[in-house]
Write an enzyme that holds these catalytic residues in place. Structure first.
Site, PDB file in Angstrom:
ATOM      1  N   ARG A  82       8.532   0.585  -3.934  1.00  9.36           N
ATOM      2  CA  ARG A  82       9.184   1.506  -4.898  1.00  9.36           C
ATOM      3  C   ARG A  82       9.237   0.982  -6.342  1.00  9.36           C
ATOM      4  O   ARG A  82       9.077   1.770  -7.271  1.00  9.36           O
ATOM      5  CB  ARG A  82      10.599   1.873  -4.478  1.00  9.36           C
ATOM      6  CG  ARG A  82      10.909   2.574  -3.125  1.00  9.36           C
ATOM      7  CD  ARG A  82      10.070   3.662  -2.686  1.00  9.36           C
ATOM      8  NE  ARG A  82      10.596   4.431  -1.569  1.00  9.36           N
ATOM      9  CZ  ARG A  82      10.805   3.971  -0.316  1.00  9.36           C
ATOM     10  NH1 ARG A  82      10.656   2.714   0.007  1.00  9.36           N
ATOM     11  NH2 ARG A  82      11.216   4.815   0.630  1.00  9.36           N
ATOM     12  N   ASP A  89       8.140  -6.715   3.637  1.00  8.65           N
ATOM     13  CA  ASP A  89       8.441  -5.792   2.547  1.00  8.65           C
ATOM     14  C   ASP A  89       9.579  -4.885   2.947  1.00  8.65           C
ATOM     15  O   ASP A  89       9.973  -4.808   4.108  1.00  8.65           O
ATOM     16  CB  ASP A  89       7.199  -5.000   2.096  1.00  8.65           C
ATOM     17  CG  ASP A  89       6.740  -3.916   3.069  1.00  8.65           C
ATOM     18  OD1 ASP A  89       7.522  -3.484   3.945  1.00  8.65           O
ATOM     19  OD2 ASP A  89       5.579  -3.489   2.949  1.00  8.65           O
ATOM     20  N   ARG A 128      11.427  13.325   7.307  1.00  4.32           N
ATOM     21  CA  ARG A 128      12.087  13.059   6.025  1.00  4.32           C
ATOM     22  C   ARG A 128      12.697  14.355   5.498  1.00  4.32           C
ATOM     23  O   ARG A 128      12.026  15.188   4.886  1.00  4.32           O
ATOM     24  CB  ARG A 128      11.091  12.462   5.038  1.00  4.32           C
ATOM     25  CG  ARG A 128      10.569  11.093   5.505  1.00  4.32           C
ATOM     26  CD  ARG A 128       9.880  10.329   4.429  1.00  4.32           C
ATOM     27  NE  ARG A 128       8.595  10.846   4.042  1.00  4.32           N
ATOM     28  CZ  ARG A 128       7.432  10.502   4.608  1.00  4.32           C
ATOM     29  NH1 ARG A 128       7.400   9.621   5.587  1.00  4.32           N
ATOM     30  NH2 ARG A 128       6.300  11.030   4.176  1.00  4.32           N
ATOM     31  N   PRO A 137       0.842  -1.197   0.000  1.00  2.05           N
ATOM     32  CA  PRO A 137       0.000   0.000   0.000  1.00  2.05           C
ATOM     33  C   PRO A 137       0.877   1.248   0.000  1.00  2.05           C
ATOM     34  O   PRO A 137       1.754   1.387   0.846  1.00  2.05           O
ATOM     35  CB  PRO A 137      -0.770  -0.120   1.320  1.00  2.05           C
ATOM     36  CG  PRO A 137       0.095  -0.972   2.203  1.00  2.05           C
ATOM     37  CD  PRO A 137       0.834  -1.902   1.287  1.00  2.05           C
ATOM     38  N   SER A 143      -4.056   1.493  -0.269  1.00  4.17           N
ATOM     39  CA  SER A 143      -3.750   2.331   0.895  1.00  4.17           C
ATOM     40  C   SER A 143      -4.988   3.088   1.364  1.00  4.17           C
ATOM     41  O   SER A 143      -5.803   3.541   0.549  1.00  4.17           O
ATOM     42  CB  SER A 143      -2.664   3.339   0.518  1.00  4.17           C
ATOM     43  OG  SER A 143      -2.559   4.351   1.496  1.00  4.17           O
ATOM     44  N   THR A 186      -1.831  -0.895   9.596  1.00  5.24           N
ATOM     45  CA  THR A 186      -0.439  -0.433   9.666  1.00  5.24           C
ATOM     46  C   THR A 186      -0.182   0.142  11.053  1.00  5.24           C
ATOM     47  O   THR A 186      -0.901   1.036  11.499  1.00  5.24           O
ATOM     48  CB  THR A 186      -0.188   0.611   8.568  1.00  5.24           C
ATOM     49  OG1 THR A 186      -0.359  -0.044   7.317  1.00  5.24           O
ATOM     50  CG2 THR A 186       1.221   1.184   8.644  1.00  5.24           C
ATOM     51  N   LYS A 232       0.804  -4.683   9.886  1.00  9.43           N
ATOM     52  CA  LYS A 232       1.948  -4.307   9.047  1.00  9.43           C
ATOM     53  C   LYS A 232       2.860  -3.351   9.808  1.00  9.43           C
ATOM     54  O   LYS A 232       2.388  -2.359  10.373  1.00  9.43           O
ATOM     55  CB  LYS A 232       1.441  -3.620   7.771  1.00  9.43           C
ATOM     56  CG  LYS A 232       2.519  -3.052   6.867  1.00  9.43           C
ATOM     57  CD  LYS A 232       1.919  -2.577   5.555  1.00  9.43           C
ATOM     58  CE  LYS A 232       2.959  -2.000   4.621  1.00  9.43           C
ATOM     59  NZ  LYS A 232       3.386  -0.650   4.992  1.00  9.43           N
ATOM     60  N   ARG A 248      10.756   4.846   5.872  1.00 13.69           N
ATOM     61  CA  ARG A 248      10.191   6.199   5.878  1.00 13.69           C
ATOM     62  C   ARG A 248       9.858   6.724   7.257  1.00 13.69           C
ATOM     63  O   ARG A 248       9.448   7.869   7.412  1.00 13.69           O
ATOM     64  CB  ARG A 248       8.905   6.230   5.048  1.00 13.69           C
ATOM     65  CG  ARG A 248       9.138   6.010   3.596  1.00 13.69           C
ATOM     66  CD  ARG A 248       7.839   5.725   2.856  1.00 13.69           C
ATOM     67  NE  ARG A 248       6.908   6.829   2.828  1.00 13.69           N
ATOM     68  CZ  ARG A 248       7.005   7.881   2.035  1.00 13.69           C
ATOM     69  NH1 ARG A 248       8.033   7.981   1.219  1.00 13.69           N
ATOM     70  NH2 ARG A 248       6.103   8.825   2.056  1.00 13.69           N
ATOM     71  N   HIS A 268       8.219   0.217   6.859  1.00 11.57           N
ATOM     72  CA  HIS A 268       7.548   1.258   6.084  1.00 11.57           C
ATOM     73  C   HIS A 268       8.480   1.812   4.995  1.00 11.57           C
ATOM     74  O   HIS A 268       8.478   2.995   4.678  1.00 11.57           O
ATOM     75  CB  HIS A 268       7.104   2.388   7.011  1.00 11.57           C
ATOM     76  CG  HIS A 268       5.774   3.009   6.661  1.00 11.57           C
ATOM     77  ND1 HIS A 268       4.608   2.646   7.266  1.00 11.57           N
ATOM     78  CD2 HIS A 268       5.428   3.967   5.757  1.00 11.57           C
ATOM     79  CE1 HIS A 268       3.607   3.376   6.773  1.00 11.57           C
ATOM     80  NE2 HIS A 268       4.087   4.175   5.840  1.00 11.57           N
TER      81      HIS A 268
HETATM   82  C1  FNR Z   1       4.468   3.933   1.650  1.00  5.76           C
HETATM   83  N1  FNR Z   1       4.104   2.949   2.560  1.00  5.76           N
HETATM   84  C2  FNR Z   1       2.825   2.963   3.093  1.00  5.76           C
HETATM   85  N2  FNR Z   1       2.430   1.977   3.939  1.00  5.76           N
HETATM   86  C3  FNR Z   1       1.180   1.937   4.422  1.00  5.76           C
HETATM   87  O1  FNR Z   1       0.845   1.019   5.165  1.00  5.76           O
HETATM   88  N3  FNR Z   1       0.283   2.923   4.085  1.00  5.76           N
HETATM   89  C4  FNR Z   1       0.601   3.956   3.261  1.00  5.76           C
HETATM   90  O2  FNR Z   1      -0.225   4.810   2.948  1.00  5.76           O
HETATM   91  C5  FNR Z   1       1.939   4.010   2.775  1.00  5.76           C
HETATM   92  N4  FNR Z   1       2.341   5.057   1.994  1.00  5.76           N
HETATM   93  C6  FNR Z   1       3.586   5.012   1.399  1.00  5.76           C
HETATM   94  C7  FNR Z   1       3.952   6.022   0.515  1.00  5.76           C
HETATM   95  C8  FNR Z   1       5.157   5.928  -0.154  1.00  5.76           C
HETATM   96  C9  FNR Z   1       5.535   7.016  -1.114  1.00  5.76           C
HETATM   97  C10 FNR Z   1       6.022   4.824   0.049  1.00  5.76           C
HETATM   98  C11 FNR Z   1       7.320   4.686  -0.695  1.00  5.76           C
HETATM   99  C12 FNR Z   1       5.680   3.843   0.954  1.00  5.76           C
HETATM  100  C13 FNR Z   1       5.028   1.827   2.882  1.00  5.76           C
HETATM  101  C14 FNR Z   1       4.851   0.686   1.897  1.00  5.76           C
HETATM  102  O3  FNR Z   1       3.629   0.013   2.091  1.00  5.76           O
HETATM  103  C15 FNR Z   1       5.956  -0.383   2.028  1.00  5.76           C
HETATM  104  O4  FNR Z   1       6.077  -0.756   3.382  1.00  5.76           O
HETATM  105  C16 FNR Z   1       7.309   0.070   1.518  1.00  5.76           C
HETATM  106  O5  FNR Z   1       7.197   0.898   0.385  1.00  5.76           O
HETATM  107  C17 FNR Z   1       8.132  -1.172   1.170  1.00  5.76           C
HETATM  108  O6  FNR Z   1       9.409  -0.846   0.822  1.00  5.76           O
HETATM  109  P1  FNR Z   1       9.937  -0.705  -0.702  1.00  5.76           P
HETATM  110  O7  FNR Z   1       9.405  -1.891  -1.499  1.00  5.76           O
HETATM  111  O8  FNR Z   1       9.401   0.594  -1.213  1.00  5.76           O
HETATM  112  O9  FNR Z   1      11.403  -0.738  -0.506  1.00  5.76           O
END
Ligand code: FNR
Length: 362
Positions: A313, A289, A169, A82, A111, A160, A234, A261, A258
């Site tokens: 990503r 993830d 960030r 998500p 998401s 989450t 999560k 992040r 996450h």
């Molecule tokens: C996220 N992620 C995230 N997770 C979640 O539970 N709700 C959300 O709304 C978001 N929003 C979000 C925005 C952006 C821009 C990113 C990059 C990530 C986290 C996401 O679900 C996941 O945990 C990570 O992106 C996994 O890592 P990789 O695959 O990006 O390295």
């Protein structure tokens, strides 16, 4: 939008082209990590340090990447993670992502911060029936969001738990990223978020306001009972939290930070995965993830005990480069690489991917 014959031919081609095409603000929002980005880098580095020892001369004909998870059958052990605000990357937003996922029979976890109506996304990708929730400040409001998702046909919920506040960030702050007026979390609009009284004296916004609106394990156990569909947590990194998730009745956990992040210095999920699996046992659904950039990374995560992985990503890149087609192509490339890695390491199906094949060099 590139013509289909001008699309990148490799995953790295997508990652590079996406960086070139995104604005600096969008790069900062989608690709940056928190703080010094130590956790973000660790997520990928730990995959680079995995050593995979192949087996040879095994019969491999008729193999497959299929897995069964929570009563569902997945064509491959991966889902789209998500992530918020797909419309920043492409005008068709989450609808494009859902269509690209559908074309590859992959599920997207939608998401809570989707920039498109959850019903439209469901219609565009009926196979994507997982929805991610944030805690909405109270049991009542969180359950109302869960019920809205279930009424839209979502059959699996993901709560989450690792991002009660946004991580710091720097890159995003320095780039001055702000959501444009026409992009918002449309599915949350009808819910009033927690309202905080003005701070008095030396009160802290974090501890004296926000912290009072956050969930505890009792709330999770209550939500599990209230929703009556499988609910995963999560953002689990500590093995004892995984054990608490089992005790609270969660249907599974997603080992995740996450995508680097939120808490910088948190460990890489791949590093924690074997400890979590050891704690909860081999049959409990543990997903992970963070840092997966290649098909071989999926194999490594499965060898260390994940039942499936989520991809963030790389899908961001596919959507940024070519919308629905880019999402579909990135997923296909990941799946092709996984199949090749399975063949080259002597695994005819997912059950054949075993712990002894991978050594993590720290
Ligand atoms: C996220 N992620 C995230 N997770 C979640 O539970 N709700 C959300 O709304 C978001 N929003 C979000 C925005 C952006 C821009 C990113 C990059 C990530 C986290 C996401 O679900 C996941 O945990 C990570 O992106 C996994 O890592 P990789 O695959 O990006 O390295």
């Amino acid at each position: 939008m590139p013509e289909p014959d001008q699309l990148p031919r490799t995953l790295n081609g997508y990652y590079q082209l996406a960086r070139e095409r995104m604005t600096p603000e969008h790069q900062a929002y989608f690709l940056a990590g928190a703080g010094d980005e130590k956790t973000l880098s660790a997520n990928e580095a730990v995959f680079h340090n995995a050593i995979l020892t192949p087996r040879v001369l095994r019969p491999l004909g008729g193999g497959s990447t299929e897995v069964k998870l929570l009563g569902q059958t997945l064509a491959a052990p991966c889902l789209i993670a998500p992530f918020a605000y797909h419309r920043l990357l492409h005008p068709a937003g989450e609808v494009a992502t859902a269509q690209g996922a559908e074309a590859q029979t992959v599920k997207m976890v939608l998401s809570a911060q989707s920039s498109m109506d959850m019903n439209d996304v469901r219609a565009a990708g009926p196979g994507s029936d997982w929805f991610q929730l944030h805690w909405m400040g109270s049991r009542e409001t969180t359950l109302a969001l869960a019920k809205m998702a279930m009424a839209a046909g979502f059959a699996v919920l993901v709560l989450t738990v690792d991002a009660p506040v946004q991580g710091v960030r720097d890159r995003e702050i320095e780039a001055g990223f702000q959501l444009p007026q026409d992009v918002s979390a449309v599915n949350l609009q009808q819910f009033a978020g927690p309202r905080f009284a003005p701070l008095e004296g030396t009160e802290s916004m974090v501890f004296d306001r926000i912290a009072h609106a956050l969930p505890t394990w009792e709330d999770v156990a209550w939500l599990v009972e209230a929703v009556q569909v499988p609910l995963l947590l999560k953002g689990i990194l500590h093995p004892q939290d995984a054990a608490m998730a089992v005790a609270a009745g969660a249907a599974g956990v997603i080992v995740s930070n996450h995508g680097g992040r939120v808490l910088d210095r948190a460990p890489a999920p791949l590093h924690q995965l074997p400890k979590v699996v050891e704690e909860v046992g081999p049959d409990y659904p543990v997903l992970m993830d963070g840092g997966i950039r290649r098909g071989v990374d999926i194999l490594v995560a499965l060898a260390l005990g994940a039942k499936a992985v989520l991809i963030g990503r790389p899908v961001v890149s596919g959507l940024a480069v070519a919308g629905e087609l880019g999402v579909s192509h990135v997923l296909r490339l990941l799946r092709d690489e996984l199949e090749i890695a399975m063949l080259l390491s002597g695994c005819r199906n997912i059950d054949a991917i075993t712990r002894d094949m991978v050594h993590l060099k720290l």
